[in-house]
Design a protein around this motif. Structure first.
Motif, PDB file in Angstrom:
ATOM      1  N   PRO A  80      73.149 -35.395  53.952  1.00  0.00           N
ATOM      2  CA  PRO A  80      72.725 -36.727  54.001  1.00  0.00           C
ATOM      3  C   PRO A  80      72.772 -37.441  55.388  1.00  0.00           C
ATOM      4  CG  PRO A  80      74.546 -36.706  52.394  1.00  0.00           C
ATOM      5  CD  PRO A  80      74.388 -35.180  52.952  1.00  0.00           C
ATOM      6  N   THR A  81      74.027 -37.664  55.924  1.00  0.00           N
ATOM      7  CA  THR A  81      74.125 -38.126  56.879  1.00  0.00           C
ATOM      8  C   THR A  81      73.302 -37.783  58.302  1.00  0.00           C
ATOM      9  OG1 THR A  81      76.227 -38.546  56.440  1.00  0.00           O
ATOM     10  CG2 THR A  81      76.041 -38.969  58.671  1.00  0.00           C
ATOM     11  N   LEU A  82      73.257 -36.315  58.390  1.00  0.00           N
ATOM     12  CA  LEU A  82      72.184 -35.689  59.106  1.00  0.00           C
ATOM     13  C   LEU A  82      70.957 -36.025  58.983  1.00  0.00           C
ATOM     14  CD1 LEU A  82      73.861 -32.116  59.844  1.00  0.00           C
ATOM     15  CD2 LEU A  82      73.675 -33.970  61.763  1.00  0.00           C
ATOM     16  N   LEU A  83      70.378 -35.793  57.835  1.00  0.00           N
ATOM     17  CA  LEU A  83      68.979 -36.210  57.543  1.00  0.00           C
ATOM     18  C   LEU A  83      68.457 -37.625  57.932  1.00  0.00           C
ATOM     19  CD1 LEU A  83      68.617 -34.336  54.335  1.00  0.00           C
ATOM     20  CD2 LEU A  83      67.560 -33.619  56.562  1.00  0.00           C
ATOM     21  N   THR A  84      69.438 -38.470  57.708  1.00  0.00           N
ATOM     22  CA  THR A  84      69.181 -39.906  57.929  1.00  0.00           C
ATOM     23  C   THR A  84      69.363 -40.174  59.453  1.00  0.00           C
ATOM     24  OG1 THR A  84      70.359 -40.547  55.669  1.00  0.00           O
ATOM     25  CG2 THR A  84      70.167 -42.377  57.335  1.00  0.00           C
ATOM     26  N   ALA A  85      70.077 -39.781  60.058  1.00  0.00           N
ATOM     27  CA  ALA A  85      70.148 -39.910  61.434  1.00  0.00           C
ATOM     28  C   ALA A  85      69.051 -39.256  62.244  1.00  0.00           C
ATOM     29  CB  ALA A  85      71.479 -39.261  62.048  1.00  0.00           C
ATOM     30  N   HIS A  86      68.407 -38.120  61.702  1.00  0.00           N
ATOM     31  CA  HIS A  86      67.450 -37.406  62.343  1.00  0.00           C
ATOM     32  C   HIS A  86      66.258 -38.156  62.347  1.00  0.00           C
ATOM     33  CE1 HIS A  86      70.075 -34.230  63.224  1.00  0.00           C
ATOM     34  NE2 HIS A  86      69.330 -33.577  64.013  1.00  0.00           N
ATOM     35  N   LEU A  87      65.981 -38.551  60.886  1.00  0.00           N
ATOM     36  CA  LEU A  87      64.729 -39.367  60.555  1.00  0.00           C
ATOM     37  C   LEU A  87      64.733 -40.547  61.463  1.00  0.00           C
ATOM     38  CD1 LEU A  87      64.365 -38.464  56.641  1.00  0.00           C
ATOM     39  CD2 LEU A  87      62.985 -37.662  58.626  1.00  0.00           C
ATOM     40  N   GLY A  88      65.930 -41.363  61.301  1.00  0.00           N
ATOM     41  CA  GLY A  88      65.878 -42.700  62.106  1.00  0.00           C
ATOM     42  C   GLY A  88      65.813 -42.359  63.539  1.00  0.00           C
ATOM     43  N   ALA A  89      66.267 -41.591  64.197  1.00  0.00           N
ATOM     44  CA  ALA A  89      66.017 -41.486  65.550  1.00  0.00           C
ATOM     45  C   ALA A  89      64.474 -40.928  65.775  1.00  0.00           C
ATOM     46  CB  ALA A  89      66.847 -40.216  65.893  1.00  0.00           C
ATOM     47  N   ALA A  90      63.887 -40.312  65.240  1.00  0.00           N
ATOM     48  CA  ALA A  90      62.623 -39.873  65.433  1.00  0.00           C
ATOM     49  C   ALA A  90      61.588 -41.023  65.389  1.00  0.00           C
ATOM     50  CB  ALA A  90      61.930 -38.960  64.487  1.00  0.00           C
ATOM     51  N   ALA A  91      61.919 -42.169  64.430  1.00  0.00           N
ATOM     52  CA  ALA A  91      61.124 -43.232  64.430  1.00  0.00           C
ATOM     53  C   ALA A  91      61.333 -44.225  65.319  1.00  0.00           C
ATOM     54  CB  ALA A  91      61.406 -43.967  62.930  1.00  0.00           C
ATOM     55  N   MET A  92      62.654 -44.490  65.875  1.00  0.00           N
ATOM     56  CA  MET A  92      62.877 -45.040  66.784  1.00  0.00           C
ATOM     57  C   MET A  92      62.697 -44.589  68.204  1.00  0.00           C
ATOM     58  SD  MET A  92      64.016 -47.608  65.446  1.00  0.00           S
ATOM     59  CE  MET A  92      63.984 -48.458  66.821  1.00  0.00           C
ATOM     60  N   MET A  93      62.486 -43.297  68.445  1.00  0.00           N
ATOM     61  CA  MET A  93      61.763 -42.595  69.613  1.00  0.00           C
ATOM     62  C   MET A  93      60.439 -42.996  69.891  1.00  0.00           C
ATOM     63  SD  MET A  93      63.416 -40.024  71.517  1.00  0.00           S
ATOM     64  CE  MET A  93      64.440 -39.193  70.736  1.00  0.00           C
ATOM     65  N   LEU A  94      59.773 -42.999  68.859  1.00  0.00           N
ATOM     66  CA  LEU A  94      58.418 -43.519  68.912  1.00  0.00           C
ATOM     67  C   LEU A  94      58.343 -45.119  69.484  1.00  0.00           C
ATOM     68  CD1 LEU A  94      56.657 -41.596  66.113  1.00  0.00           C
ATOM     69  CD2 LEU A  94      56.493 -41.279  68.809  1.00  0.00           C
ATOM     70  N   ALA A  95      59.366 -45.962  68.676  1.00  0.00           N
ATOM     71  CA  ALA A  95      59.290 -47.183  68.931  1.00  0.00           C
ATOM     72  C   ALA A  95      59.748 -47.723  70.469  1.00  0.00           C
ATOM     73  CB  ALA A  95      60.159 -47.808  67.817  1.00  0.00           C
ATOM     74  N   LEU A  96      60.586 -46.813  70.799  1.00  0.00           N
ATOM     75  CA  LEU A  96      61.069 -46.918  72.374  1.00  0.00           C
ATOM     76  C   LEU A  96      59.745 -46.762  73.294  1.00  0.00           C
ATOM     77  CD1 LEU A  96      63.135 -47.902  74.414  1.00  0.00           C
ATOM     78  CD2 LEU A  96      64.052 -45.334  74.158  1.00  0.00           C
ATOM     79  N   THR A 176      60.098 -32.803  67.720  1.00  0.00           N
ATOM     80  CA  THR A 176      61.166 -31.804  67.597  1.00  0.00           C
ATOM     81  C   THR A 176      62.326 -32.493  66.730  1.00  0.00           C
ATOM     82  OG1 THR A 176      62.242 -32.517  69.729  1.00  0.00           O
ATOM     83  CG2 THR A 176      60.610 -30.696  69.581  1.00  0.00           C
ATOM     84  N   THR A 177      62.639 -33.529  66.735  1.00  0.00           N
ATOM     85  CA  THR A 177      63.782 -34.174  65.809  1.00  0.00           C
ATOM     86  C   THR A 177      63.415 -34.001  64.613  1.00  0.00           C
ATOM     87  OG1 THR A 177      64.502 -35.623  67.662  1.00  0.00           O
ATOM     88  CG2 THR A 177      65.137 -36.385  65.377  1.00  0.00           C
ATOM     89  N   LEU A 178      62.174 -34.321  64.117  1.00  0.00           N
ATOM     90  CA  LEU A 178      61.467 -34.228  62.780  1.00  0.00           C
ATOM     91  C   LEU A 178      61.563 -32.661  62.390  1.00  0.00           C
ATOM     92  CD1 LEU A 178      58.444 -36.406  62.413  1.00  0.00           C
ATOM     93  CD2 LEU A 178      60.693 -36.771  61.470  1.00  0.00           C
ATOM     94  N   VAL A 179      61.241 -31.820  62.983  1.00  0.00           N
ATOM     95  CA  VAL A 179      61.384 -30.400  62.934  1.00  0.00           C
ATOM     96  C   VAL A 179      62.828 -29.914  62.452  1.00  0.00           C
ATOM     97  CG1 VAL A 179      61.152 -28.094  63.617  1.00  0.00           C
ATOM     98  CG2 VAL A 179      59.377 -29.896  64.063  1.00  0.00           C
ATOM     99  N   THR A 180      63.819 -30.507  63.162  1.00  0.00           N
ATOM    100  CA  THR A 180      65.220 -30.125  63.057  1.00  0.00           C
ATOM    101  C   THR A 180      65.462 -30.807  61.637  1.00  0.00           C
ATOM    102  OG1 THR A 180      65.635 -30.254  65.490  1.00  0.00           O
ATOM    103  CG2 THR A 180      67.615 -30.435  63.969  1.00  0.00           C
ATOM    104  N   ALA A 181      65.348 -32.036  61.199  1.00  0.00           N
ATOM    105  CA  ALA A 181      65.569 -32.349  59.951  1.00  0.00           C
ATOM    106  C   ALA A 181      64.909 -31.684  58.925  1.00  0.00           C
ATOM    107  CB  ALA A 181      64.759 -33.877  59.996  1.00  0.00           C
TER     108      ALA A 181
END
Length: 433
Positions: A80-96, A176-181
């Motif tokens: 669950p830690t990996l999934l949460t981190a990857h999903l949050g990172a994908a969202a913030m990637m687009l925001a940045l 690619t981050t989402l695919v990894t998740a």
């Protein structure tokens, strides 16, 4: 060659290969961090100091993320830690990528660093959970190989994509981050319960966990050495692209030059375990530090693309020696019930360096000059080599004390994912990028 390939890749758990595949896919799209300094200075018009500040905030967020991620990996679970981190990172990637004012870019980098680096401790702990001790050297080497295969391709592709649209870098990285998740969600189960029965799922943390880590002087000494090494190594992301830009070289040229790092590792990394087998880890780590210092130090004399490429090849050789020994040593120095937290503290050294390196590099470069910056890198590499030779015996004694009696014993002298870059190995263990 058939025998070598079988010895290198055979017999590893299926879960490892799912993690390996996720690593490769994620790194194939790792566009943003490689070109963030160029994006901020050339596309957005920020100064080198402002770009260093943004990259530093990425590191600050990473320091928070890796600390929280290590705790969650032990308490909540690796998956669950990996999934949460990857999903949050994908969202913030687009925001940045969509952020315009400097303050919005800074906040975006801070949050992206937090989510991205929260994955490192969980990933490193899961790798140690599923791979037997006798196979960890080659497993971490294989994972580091995947990181750099993706990085080599990403650096070249990102340089071309940046000439079309910088926003495309952020979009591809998020995908690619989402695919990894998705791979983790579909194929990777929780591994914590199999190896840490003292910390049942959802249960309290082991008593005195923080005190145990803070009083582990051998481990903290090794983490401190990694911090100084990371301060040097991360200049290739922050100050090297700026130095090459000042030499009149394009972003595409930087992409091609820095891709040599990944190409050399892809070609040679899988041969490193046999090369260092039977040799003292302290000597290997000392040599790696010295070679990296020389490579970065020579950057002071570079003007043409071929000379920059030569310096990259030199410090990459040091990185290749450093990575597998570092990763396996961290695994041996981490008590099983505190594995996530120990991985988190080690990753924290990379995040502190991520916050300090671009800011310090930018200040030194602006006030003391480009040559002084790279000369300082060479000096740090030499001092680290001496420190590894002095502290190595104590680390090996501690590793022997922590090794369970039933665990297969591997020669302590045989054994850095890249990561950092775990990561870039545990130091270069892949985080969403």
């Amino acid at each position: 060659m058939t025998s070598w390939f079988r010895d290198t890749t055979g017999g590893l758990p299926r879960t490892f290969w799912y993690l390996w595949t996720g690593t490769l896919i994620n790194r194939l799209g790792s566009f943003v961090l490689v070109f963030l300094a160029i994006y901020l200075t050339q596309e957005r018009g920020f100064s080198a100091a402002q770009a260093g500040l943004v990259l530093g905030l990425w590191g600050v967020g990473g320091a928070v993320g890796t600390t929280v991620g290590g705790t969650l990996a032990d308490r909540w679970g690796r998956r669950p830690t990996l999934l949460t981190a990857h999903l949050g990172a994908a969202a913030m990637m687009l925001a940045l990528g969509l952020a315009r004012p400097l303050w919005a870019v800074a906040v975006g980098a801070l949050l992206l660093g937090m989510f991205a680096e929260a994955a490192r401790p969980a990933f490193g702990a899961m790798m140690v959970d599923v791979v037997p001790a006798a196979d960890r050297l080659r497993a971490f080497s294989l994972n580091y190989w995947a990181i750099n295969l993706g990085f080599a391709c990403a650096a070249v592709l990102a340089g071309l994509a940046a000439q079309s649209s910088y926003l495309l870098l952020f979009v591809v990285d998020a995908i690619t981050t989402l695919v990894t998740a998705l791979i983790i969600f579909a194929k990777v189960g929780e591994t914590r319960r199999a190896t840490t029965p003292a910390a049942p799922k959802g249960g309290p943390a082991p008593a005195g966990a923080l005190r145990t880590i803070l009083t582990d002087r051998v481990y903290l000494g090794f983490v401190a050495l990694n911090l100084f090494g990371a301060l040097v190594f991360l200049q290739h992301i922050s100050m090297l692209p700026i130095a090459m830009g000042d030499s009149g070289l394009s972003p595409a040229t930087y992409g091609s030059v820095i891709a040599l790092n990944g190409v050399l590792i892809v070609v040679g990394q899988l041969f490193v375990p046999r090369l260092i087998k039977g040799r003292s880890r302290s000597h290997v780590l000392a040599l790696a530090s010295l070679v990296m210092g020389v490579g970065f130090g020579l950057t002071a004399f570079a003007e043409a693309a071929w000379f920059y490429g030569l310096t990259v090849l030199i410090w990459t050789l040091g990185e290749m020696l450093n990575s597998p020994s570092n990763a396996t040593l961290i695994a041996e120095l981490s008590p099983a019930e505190l594995r996530g937290r120990y991985q988190g503290v080690f990753s924290l050294s990379w995040q502190v360096a991520g916050a300090v390196a671009p800011v310090a590099g930018g200040l030194v470069r602006e006030h003391a000059g480009n040559a002084t910056l790279w000369a300082a890198c060479a000096v740090i590499g030499g001092l680290m080599a001496v420190a590894h030779l002095v502290s190595g015996p104590a680390r090996e004694r501690r590793a022997a004390q922590l090794r369970p009696p039933a665990e297969p014993v591997t020669p302590v002298t045989a054994v850095r994912p890249p990561a950092p870059q775990a990561a870039e190995a545990a130091a270069t263990a892949p985080a969403p990028s």
